[in-house]
Structures are given as structure tokens and as C-alpha cells.
Scaffold this motif. Structure first.
Motif, PDB file in Angstrom:
ATOM      1  N   TYR A  88      26.729  35.599  40.049  1.00  0.00           N
ATOM      2  CA  TYR A  88      26.999  35.937  38.651  1.00  0.00           C
ATOM      3  C   TYR A  88      27.796  37.237  38.547  1.00  0.00           C
ATOM      4  O   TYR A  88      28.695  37.362  37.714  1.00  0.00           O
ATOM      5  N   ALA A  89      27.457  38.221  39.374  1.00  0.00           N
ATOM      6  CA  ALA A  89      28.191  39.493  39.359  1.00  0.00           C
ATOM      7  C   ALA A  89      29.647  39.262  39.735  1.00  0.00           C
ATOM      8  O   ALA A  89      30.558  39.808  39.095  1.00  0.00           O
ATOM      9  N   LEU A  90      29.884  38.450  40.755  1.00  0.00           N
ATOM     10  CA  LEU A  90      31.259  38.151  41.170  1.00  0.00           C
ATOM     11  C   LEU A  90      32.018  37.417  40.072  1.00  0.00           C
ATOM     12  O   LEU A  90      33.194  37.698  39.828  1.00  0.00           O
ATOM     13  N   LEU A  91      31.354  36.487  39.397  1.00  0.00           N
ATOM     14  CA  LEU A  91      32.010  35.755  38.305  1.00  0.00           C
ATOM     15  C   LEU A  91      32.400  36.702  37.166  1.00  0.00           C
ATOM     16  O   LEU A  91      33.505  36.615  36.625  1.00  0.00           O
ATOM     17  N   ALA A  92      31.495  37.617  36.815  1.00  0.00           N
ATOM     18  CA  ALA A  92      31.798  38.589  35.755  1.00  0.00           C
ATOM     19  C   ALA A  92      32.944  39.500  36.183  1.00  0.00           C
ATOM     20  O   ALA A  92      33.867  39.765  35.398  1.00  0.00           O
ATOM     21  N   LEU A  93      32.904  39.971  37.419  1.00  0.00           N
ATOM     22  CA  LEU A  93      33.967  40.853  37.916  1.00  0.00           C
ATOM     23  C   LEU A  93      35.305  40.123  38.002  1.00  0.00           C
ATOM     24  O   LEU A  93      36.356  40.726  37.779  1.00  0.00           O
ATOM     25  N   LEU A  94      35.277  38.846  38.289  1.00  0.00           N
ATOM     26  CA  LEU A  94      36.494  38.043  38.331  1.00  0.00           C
ATOM     27  C   LEU A  94      37.153  38.004  36.951  1.00  0.00           C
ATOM     28  O   LEU A  94      38.379  38.123  36.834  1.00  0.00           O
ATOM     29  N   GLU A  95      36.341  37.878  35.915  1.00  0.00           N
ATOM     30  CA  GLU A  95      36.878  37.893  34.550  1.00  0.00           C
ATOM     31  C   GLU A  95      37.494  39.251  34.219  1.00  0.00           C
ATOM     32  O   GLU A  95      38.559  39.335  33.626  1.00  0.00           O
ATOM     33  N   LEU A  96      36.812  40.314  34.625  1.00  0.00           N
ATOM     34  CA  LEU A  96      37.339  41.657  34.371  1.00  0.00           C
ATOM     35  C   LEU A  96      38.611  41.904  35.180  1.00  0.00           C
ATOM     36  O   LEU A  96      39.556  42.521  34.688  1.00  0.00           O
ATOM     37  N   ALA A  97      38.640  41.415  36.412  1.00  0.00           N
ATOM     38  CA  ALA A  97      39.816  41.602  37.271  1.00  0.00           C
ATOM     39  C   ALA A  97      41.035  40.889  36.703  1.00  0.00           C
ATOM     40  O   ALA A  97      42.158  41.391  36.792  1.00  0.00           O
ATOM     41  N   SER A  98      40.826  39.736  36.096  1.00  0.00           N
ATOM     42  CA  SER A  98      41.958  38.987  35.542  1.00  0.00           C
ATOM     43  C   SER A  98      42.573  39.701  34.334  1.00  0.00           C
ATOM     44  O   SER A  98      43.694  39.422  33.957  1.00  0.00           O
ATOM     45  N   ARG A  99      41.848  40.645  33.770  1.00  0.00           N
ATOM     46  CA  ARG A  99      42.348  41.398  32.622  1.00  0.00           C
ATOM     47  C   ARG A  99      42.694  42.847  32.975  1.00  0.00           C
ATOM     48  O   ARG A  99      43.030  43.636  32.099  1.00  0.00           O
ATOM     49  N   TYR A 100      42.593  43.205  34.216  1.00  0.00           N
ATOM     50  CA  TYR A 100      42.779  44.597  34.636  1.00  0.00           C
ATOM     51  C   TYR A 100      44.164  45.118  34.272  1.00  0.00           C
ATOM     52  O   TYR A 100      44.295  46.209  33.725  1.00  0.00           O
ATOM     53  N   SER A 101      45.203  44.355  34.558  1.00  0.00           N
ATOM     54  CA  SER A 101      46.572  44.836  34.323  1.00  0.00           C
ATOM     55  C   SER A 101      46.863  45.047  32.842  1.00  0.00           C
ATOM     56  O   SER A 101      47.647  45.925  32.482  1.00  0.00           O
ATOM     57  N   SER A 102      46.225  44.270  31.979  1.00  0.00           N
ATOM     58  CA  SER A 102      46.455  44.432  30.539  1.00  0.00           C
ATOM     59  C   SER A 102      45.575  45.529  29.937  1.00  0.00           C
ATOM     60  O   SER A 102      45.813  45.961  28.809  1.00  0.00           O
ATOM     61  N   GLY A 103      44.545  45.946  30.668  1.00  0.00           N
ATOM     62  CA  GLY A 103      43.637  46.970  30.162  1.00  0.00           C
ATOM     63  C   GLY A 103      42.656  46.442  29.137  1.00  0.00           C
ATOM     64  O   GLY A 103      41.912  47.210  28.521  1.00  0.00           O
ATOM     65  N   GLU A 104      42.644  45.128  28.955  1.00  0.00           N
ATOM     66  CA  GLU A 104      41.761  44.501  27.972  1.00  0.00           C
ATOM     67  C   GLU A 104      40.309  44.568  28.448  1.00  0.00           C
ATOM     68  O   GLU A 104      40.007  44.289  29.600  1.00  0.00           O
ATOM     69  N   SER A 105      39.426  44.953  27.526  1.00  0.00           N
ATOM     70  CA  SER A 105      37.997  44.986  27.864  1.00  0.00           C
ATOM     71  C   SER A 105      37.351  43.671  27.434  1.00  0.00           C
ATOM     72  O   SER A 105      37.876  42.958  26.581  1.00  0.00           O
ATOM     73  N   LEU A 106      36.228  43.382  28.051  1.00  0.00           N
ATOM     74  CA  LEU A 106      35.474  42.181  27.710  1.00  0.00           C
ATOM     75  C   LEU A 106      34.067  42.575  27.311  1.00  0.00           C
ATOM     76  O   LEU A 106      33.448  43.425  27.960  1.00  0.00           O
ATOM     77  N   GLN A 107      33.565  41.944  26.284  1.00  0.00           N
ATOM     78  CA  GLN A 107      32.191  42.180  25.862  1.00  0.00           C
ATOM     79  C   GLN A 107      31.263  41.233  26.632  1.00  0.00           C
ATOM     80  O   GLN A 107      31.695  40.203  27.143  1.00  0.00           O
ATOM     81  N   ILE A 108      30.009  41.616  26.663  1.00  0.00           N
ATOM     82  CA  ILE A 108      29.025  40.830  27.416  1.00  0.00           C
ATOM     83  C   ILE A 108      29.015  39.382  26.951  1.00  0.00           C
ATOM     84  O   ILE A 108      29.040  38.467  27.770  1.00  0.00           O
ATOM     85  N   ARG A 109      28.983  39.180  25.657  1.00  0.00           N
ATOM     86  CA  ARG A 109      28.877  37.797  25.164  1.00  0.00           C
ATOM     87  C   ARG A 109      30.108  36.966  25.534  1.00  0.00           C
ATOM     88  O   ARG A 109      30.003  35.770  25.767  1.00  0.00           O
ATOM     89  N   GLN A 110      31.293  37.602  25.601  1.00  0.00           N
ATOM     90  CA  GLN A 110      32.502  36.875  26.012  1.00  0.00           C
ATOM     91  C   GLN A 110      32.389  36.438  27.473  1.00  0.00           C
ATOM     92  O   GLN A 110      32.680  35.298  27.805  1.00  0.00           O
ATOM     93  N   LEU A 112      38.546  41.828  45.395  1.00  0.00           N
ATOM     94  CA  LEU A 112      38.441  41.117  44.125  1.00  0.00           C
ATOM     95  C   LEU A 112      39.788  40.498  43.748  1.00  0.00           C
ATOM     96  O   LEU A 112      39.846  39.390  43.208  1.00  0.00           O
ATOM     97  N   GLN A 113      40.875  41.171  44.101  1.00  0.00           N
ATOM     98  CA  GLN A 113      42.217  40.640  43.843  1.00  0.00           C
ATOM     99  C   GLN A 113      42.450  39.353  44.639  1.00  0.00           C
ATOM    100  O   GLN A 113      43.052  38.411  44.130  1.00  0.00           O
ATOM    101  N   ASP A 114      41.960  39.312  45.864  1.00  0.00           N
ATOM    102  CA  ASP A 114      42.086  38.094  46.677  1.00  0.00           C
ATOM    103  C   ASP A 114      41.402  36.919  45.990  1.00  0.00           C
ATOM    104  O   ASP A 114      41.936  35.804  45.977  1.00  0.00           O
ATOM    105  N   LEU A 115      40.229  37.168  45.405  1.00  0.00           N
ATOM    106  CA  LEU A 115      39.531  36.099  44.678  1.00  0.00           C
ATOM    107  C   LEU A 115      40.353  35.626  43.487  1.00  0.00           C
ATOM    108  O   LEU A 115      40.451  34.428  43.227  1.00  0.00           O
ATOM    109  N   CYS A 116      40.936  36.572  42.757  1.00  0.00           N
ATOM    110  CA  CYS A 116      41.769  36.215  41.602  1.00  0.00           C
ATOM    111  C   CYS A 116      42.952  35.352  42.018  1.00  0.00           C
ATOM    112  O   CYS A 116      43.273  34.363  41.362  1.00  0.00           O
TER     113      CYS A 116
END
Length: 145
Positions: free
Chosen positions: A9-31, A126-130
Motif C-alpha cells: 500500500y505504501a508503494l502504491l501511494a508513493l507511486l501516485e505521488l511520484a507520477s505527479r512529482y514533476s508537476s508539483g501537484e499534491s494529492l489528498q488522502i482520499r484521492q 521509485l522512478q523505475d517503478l513509474c
């Protein structure tokens, strides 16, 4: 070494955050919970652990949420796993009483296996996973006539 639900679950959450890293977009828990089908309460606990481990940052405010603390190219899977599972998951437990010769041999092999697993996790980021996810998604989008 086994992949626990907690680590997955931690890896899945981090994968979502990593996919948005370059845009600087944050994600809320519920998203994140909806995107990866992770229970909200459980995700809250995981994100708190990841924040304390220095892997993510929380942003306050209306557009707040969570972002990666560092570039996904600099976050290894071993670092994530040890943050979630604890340091004892990475550092082998050394038994002070050597026991029998057979016990010693078994512990040597297990330590070697743990070191090999740690080396593999240290090699991937994490980038390799993305990138792997992107390649698999491309393959799934392809269709043949």
C-alpha cells in the motif's frame, strides 16, 4: 523477505505521488485511497510513517495534501521498505548463541538471501517503478486489428 500489505500500500501511494512529482501537484488522502483502493484510515497511518521517514511532505491548506520530499529517482525501494517495515527488516538479527553447526549454516544462508534481496531493492528507485508502470500501460493500450 515478503511483501506485506503495509509495504505494498505504501508503494502504491508513493507511486501516485511520484507520477505527479514533476508537476508539483499534491494529492489528498482520499484521492490516493480511491485511485489505489486503499482504506483511508490505513493510508493515513502509512503516510504519517512515510512523512516521519522523510519520504513525503504534507502541505496544508485548501490545495494541500502530500507530495514526495525528494526526486523519485533518489528514493530507493529499499529505503521505502525499511521506512515502512522498520530498520530490523533490513539489518539481519544476529543470534549471539551460535547453536549447532547446522544452525550456523542455515543462518548464514538466510543472511546471504537477505543481503541479495536488499541489493535488488537498493538497485531500483521509485522512478523505475513509474517507468515500468508506463510501459505496461502502453502495452495494455495497444490493440491489434
Amino acid at each position: 523477505m515478503e511483501l506485506s500489505n503495509k509495504s505494498e500500500y505504501a508503494l502504491l501511494a508513493l507511486l501516485e505521488l511520484a507520477s505527479r512529482y514533476s508537476s508539483g501537484e499534491s494529492l489528498q488522502i482520499r484521492q490516493m485511497a480511491v485511485l489505489q483502493d486503499i482504506p483511508n484510515r490505513y493510508l493515513e497511518q502509512l503516510l504519517a510513517t512515510l512523512r516521519r521517514g522523510g519520504l513525503i511532505k504534507s502541505i496544508r491548506g485548501a490545495k494541500g495534501g502530500y507530495v514526495l520530499a525528494r526526486d523519485p529517482r533518489k528514493i530507493t525501494l529499499l529505503e521505502i521498505w525499511s521506512c515502512i517495515e522498520g530498520v530490523e527488516a533490513v539489518v539481519p538479527h544476529v543470534d549471539k548463541t551460535p547453536g549447532t553447526l547446522e544452525n550456523q549454516l542455515i543462518h548464514e544462508i538466510w543472511q546471504e538471501a537477505r543481503q541479495a534481496a536488499n541489493a535488488v531493492l537498493q538497485k531500483y528507485t521509485l522512478q523505475d517503478l513509474c517507468e515500468r508502470r508506463g510501459k505496461k500501460q502502453q502495452k495494455q493500450l495497444m490493440y491489434y486489428i
